[in-house]
Design a protein around this motif. Structure first.
Motif, PDB file in Angstrom:
ATOM      1  N   ARG A 147       0.817  -1.221   0.000  1.00 22.10           N
ATOM      2  CA  ARG A 147       0.000   0.000   0.000  1.00 22.10           C
ATOM      3  C   ARG A 147       0.850   1.271   0.000  1.00 22.10           C
ATOM      4  N   GLU A 148       2.174   1.093   0.013  1.00 20.73           N
ATOM      5  CA  GLU A 148       3.109   2.229   0.044  1.00 20.73           C
ATOM      6  C   GLU A 148       2.891   3.094   1.280  1.00 20.73           C
ATOM      7  N   ILE A 149       2.664   2.427   2.411  1.00 19.93           N
ATOM      8  CA  ILE A 149       2.530   3.114   3.694  1.00 19.93           C
ATOM      9  C   ILE A 149       3.869   3.006   4.421  1.00 19.93           C
ATOM     10  N   PRO A 150       4.561   4.114   4.674  1.00 18.81           N
ATOM     11  CA  PRO A 150       5.854   4.050   5.378  1.00 18.81           C
ATOM     12  C   PRO A 150       5.671   3.566   6.821  1.00 18.81           C
ATOM     13  N   PHE A 151       6.658   2.829   7.311  1.00 21.04           N
ATOM     14  CA  PHE A 151       6.599   2.380   8.704  1.00 21.04           C
ATOM     15  C   PHE A 151       7.975   2.458   9.340  1.00 21.04           C
ATOM     16  N   ILE A 152       7.951   2.627  10.647  1.00 23.80           N
ATOM     17  CA  ILE A 152       9.169   2.713  11.461  1.00 23.80           C
ATOM     18  C   ILE A 152       9.169   1.543  12.437  1.00 23.80           C
ATOM     19  N   LEU A 153      10.311   0.915  12.612  1.00 22.89           N
ATOM     20  CA  LEU A 153      10.469  -0.127  13.625  1.00 22.89           C
ATOM     21  C   LEU A 153      11.011   0.506  14.900  1.00 22.89           C
ATOM     22  N   LEU A 154      10.446   0.092  16.010  1.00 22.58           N
ATOM     23  CA  LEU A 154      10.831   0.611  17.319  1.00 22.58           C
ATOM     24  C   LEU A 154      11.262  -0.541  18.204  1.00 22.58           C
ATOM     25  N   ASP A 155      12.368  -0.367  18.901  1.00 20.71           N
ATOM     26  CA  ASP A 155      12.857  -1.313  19.909  1.00 20.71           C
ATOM     27  C   ASP A 155      13.677  -2.445  19.300  1.00 20.71           C
ATOM     28  N   SER A 156      13.132  -3.197  18.347  1.00 16.31           N
ATOM     29  CA  SER A 156      13.845  -4.330  17.753  1.00 16.31           C
ATOM     30  C   SER A 156      14.075  -4.067  16.274  1.00 16.31           C
ATOM     31  N   TYR A 157      15.319  -4.142  15.852  1.00 17.27           N
ATOM     32  CA  TYR A 157      15.673  -3.832  14.471  1.00 17.27           C
ATOM     33  C   TYR A 157      15.664  -5.101  13.634  1.00 17.27           C
ATOM     34  N   MET A 158      14.860  -5.103  12.579  1.00 13.11           N
ATOM     35  CA  MET A 158      14.784  -6.211  11.633  1.00 13.11           C
ATOM     36  C   MET A 158      14.989  -5.635  10.241  1.00 13.11           C
ATOM     37  N   PRO A 159      16.246  -5.476   9.812  1.00 12.28           N
ATOM     38  CA  PRO A 159      16.528  -4.766   8.559  1.00 12.28           C
ATOM     39  C   PRO A 159      15.911  -5.406   7.330  1.00 12.28           C
ATOM     40  N   SER A 160      15.675  -6.718   7.359  1.00 14.58           N
ATOM     41  CA  SER A 160      15.097  -7.394   6.194  1.00 14.58           C
ATOM     42  C   SER A 160      13.676  -6.924   5.888  1.00 14.58           C
ATOM     43  N   LEU A 161      13.032  -6.247   6.846  1.00 16.96           N
ATOM     44  CA  LEU A 161      11.679  -5.746   6.626  1.00 16.96           C
ATOM     45  C   LEU A 161      11.663  -4.414   5.872  1.00 16.96           C
ATOM     46  N   ASN A 162      12.834  -3.821   5.681  1.00 22.16           N
ATOM     47  CA  ASN A 162      12.973  -2.570   4.925  1.00 22.16           C
ATOM     48  C   ASN A 162      12.107  -1.435   5.478  1.00 22.16           C
ATOM     49  N   PRO A 163      12.300  -1.107   6.738  1.00 22.82           N
ATOM     50  CA  PRO A 163      11.528   0.008   7.296  1.00 22.82           C
ATOM     51  C   PRO A 163      12.037   1.347   6.776  1.00 22.82           C
ATOM     52  N   LEU A 164      11.199   2.366   6.923  1.00 20.16           N
ATOM     53  CA  LEU A 164      11.642   3.735   6.644  1.00 20.16           C
ATOM     54  C   LEU A 164      12.775   4.111   7.580  1.00 20.16           C
ATOM     55  N   SER A 165      12.643   3.708   8.855  1.00 17.57           N
ATOM     56  CA  SER A 165      13.628   4.082   9.861  1.00 17.57           C
ATOM     57  C   SER A 165      13.512   3.133  11.057  1.00 17.57           C
ATOM     58  N   PHE A 166      14.496   3.198  11.922  1.00 14.22           N
ATOM     59  CA  PHE A 166      14.510   2.406  13.158  1.00 14.22           C
ATOM     60  C   PHE A 166      14.998   3.273  14.305  1.00 14.22           C
ATOM     61  N   PHE A 167      14.355   3.094  15.478  1.00 11.74           N
ATOM     62  CA  PHE A 167      14.805   3.746  16.708  1.00 11.74           C
ATOM     63  C   PHE A 167      14.929   2.697  17.814  1.00 11.74           C
ATOM     64  N   GLY A 168      16.086   2.667  18.457  1.00 13.37           N
ATOM     65  CA  GLY A 168      16.333   1.746  19.559  1.00 13.37           C
ATOM     66  C   GLY A 168      17.819   1.659  19.816  1.00 13.37           C
ATOM     67  N   GLN A 169      18.192   0.914  20.831  1.00 14.96           N
ATOM     68  CA  GLN A 169      19.612   0.744  21.114  1.00 14.96           C
ATOM     69  C   GLN A 169      20.244  -0.280  20.176  1.00 14.96           C
ATOM     70  N   ASP A 170      21.554  -0.182  20.039  1.00 16.60           N
ATOM     71  CA  ASP A 170      22.331  -1.275  19.457  1.00 16.60           C
ATOM     72  C   ASP A 170      22.389  -2.348  20.531  1.00 16.60           C
ATOM     73  N   SER A 171      21.500  -3.335  20.433  1.00 13.96           N
ATOM     74  CA  SER A 171      21.284  -4.243  21.556  1.00 13.96           C
ATOM     75  C   SER A 171      22.482  -5.149  21.840  1.00 13.96           C
ATOM     76  N   LEU A 172      23.192  -5.578  20.819  1.00 14.56           N
ATOM     77  CA  LEU A 172      24.394  -6.379  21.061  1.00 14.56           C
ATOM     78  C   LEU A 172      25.434  -5.578  21.830  1.00 14.56           C
ATOM     79  N   GLN A 173      25.666  -4.349  21.377  1.00 13.65           N
ATOM     80  CA  GLN A 173      26.636  -3.490  22.052  1.00 13.65           C
ATOM     81  C   GLN A 173      26.169  -3.136  23.461  1.00 13.65           C
ATOM     82  N   SER A 174      24.859  -2.971  23.628  1.00 18.80           N
ATOM     83  CA  SER A 174      24.309  -2.653  24.936  1.00 18.80           C
ATOM     84  C   SER A 174      24.552  -3.786  25.927  1.00 18.80           C
ATOM     85  N   GLY A 175      24.329  -5.031  25.505  1.00 16.96           N
ATOM     86  CA  GLY A 175      24.576  -6.174  26.381  1.00 16.96           C
ATOM     87  C   GLY A 175      26.046  -6.324  26.743  1.00 16.96           C
ATOM     88  N   TYR A 176      26.907  -6.072  25.773  1.00 15.47           N
ATOM     89  CA  TYR A 176      28.352  -6.124  26.009  1.00 15.47           C
ATOM     90  C   TYR A 176      28.749  -5.062  27.035  1.00 15.47           C
TER      91      TYR A 176
END
Length: 354
Positions: A147-176
């Motif tokens: 439908r060409e509706i832009p979406f943003i992923l929040l909290d968990s980044y799943m790049p294969s979904l091709n979001p407009l943008s993502f907001f959240g921590q770098d979770s691997l680096q955060s755990g380290y």
């Protein structure tokens, strides 16, 4: 000159009427090819930059944004997200923006599907999504792409979904980072406890999974002989059950003095430690929610890692606003700061950066 030039000035330079300039700038019909070429030549020469705010206001359109969140209790990480969302919507109210929130039950594919179908039925201009499992989330995002509706992923980044943008921590680096900070005070320990909240053998988000991977990577690299004791607290249960589980654990492991969790519920353990006067045990956790902050002040939580939940919510709506209404390019990946809070600096933490 480009910032101060008026439509009247452009018309004079191009030798056309003000009405022609207005039609070209707003991409309206009934403009001759020669007039368009003259105007575009002038616009290029003066490097004209339109006032997108004024243009968007002039259209007087309405815009509907929606956000899909897990159901949650008060004083939770998600509540701060919602507050940031509504604050941004209010800040941009002149542009006729409305934001509606839909909820789904964690670990419940049917609940997620029901909520995303309700969103599709409303055909919004933009969507913010806290993902469920990849497969079920992709069913939703594929339809948004159709439908060409832009979406943003929040909290968990799943790049294969091709979001407009993502907001959240770098979770691997955060755990380290969390492991490194914990071991500043626990370097002499022989065992520590890792608390999780799980259902059907799974933690609540991909972000928590990745934090644990980063955490264990650091521990394996620098403290390979230290024993990590996993403790599972079932999701959404009564405090009495948690107390029984924790009482049994600490009675069985008297040498455990430091604990950690990758979620925002460190206060479950922190409050237990305060009630049972176990002053020689502390837990480290995530998110500056009220109950966590109180345990931090009273000493049962050693550190909190904050990630500006309010600003995540705010920035998601602001990004949809910029991309959809102002037609601006936006940053595709936005990692939030990894901030360490202790009893000594918690009072200086500001959840907003506006």
């Amino acid at each position: 000159m480009a910032e101060k030039i008026r439509i009247k000035d452009i018309a004079e330079l191009a030798g056309v009427s003000v009405g022609t300039i207005d039609r070209i700038l707003h991409n309206r019909p009934n403009v001759s090819k020669s007039a368009r070429e003259k105007v575009e030549k002038v616009l290029k020469e003066i490097n004209y930059q339109p006032n997108m705010y004024a243009a968007a206001l002039a259209y007087n359109k309405s815009y509907s944004f929606m956000i899909l969140l897990p159901k949650h209790e008060s004083e939770a990480y998600w509540e701060e997200i919602e507050e940031g969302v509504q604050y941004c919507a209010e800040a941009r109210r002149d542009f006729n923006i409305t934001v509606d929130v839909k909820y789904y039950k964690r670990f419940d594919a049917e609940s997620f599907t029901k909520s995303f179908n309700e969103i599709l039925d409303q055909n919004p201009n933009g969507v913010v999504i806290v993902p469920s499992d990849l497969d079920i989330t992709q069913e939703f995002t594929d339809k948004l792409h159709e439908r060409e509706i832009p979406f943003i992923l929040l909290d968990s980044y799943m790049p294969s979904l091709n979001p407009l943008s993502f907001f959240g921590q770098d979770s691997l680096q955060s755990g380290y980072f969390a492991a490194k900070m914990l071991m500043l005070i626990a370097h002499k320990e022989t065992e520590i406890m890792l608390m999780k909240q799980m259902k059907n053998g799974k933690v609540a988000s991909k972000q928590q999974e990745n934090r644990e991977v980063g955490f264990r990577h650091y521990m394996h690299e620098f403290y390979p002989s230290l024993k990590i004791l996993d403790l599972n607290l079932p999701l959404d249960e009564e405090r009495s059950l948690y107390d029984d589980i924790l009482e049994n654990f600490f009675n069985s492991h008297p040498n455990v003095h430091h604990c950690i969790t990758m979620c925002s519920k460190a206060h479950i353990v922190g409050e237990f430690l305060l009630r049972t006067n176990r002053s020689n045990v502390q837990i480290m956790g995530y998110d500056m929610v009220g109950k966590n902050a109180e345990c931090l002040r009273r000493g049962s939580i050693s550190f909190l890692i904050a990630q500006h939940a309010f600003m995540q919510g705010y920035n998601c709506i602001e990004t949809l606003f910029k991309a959809i209404i102002l037609k601006q390019e936006v940053t595709p990946v936005n990692y939030m700061p990894i901030e360490l809070l202790s009893r000594e600096n918690v009072e200086f933490y500001r959840r907003t950066q506006l």
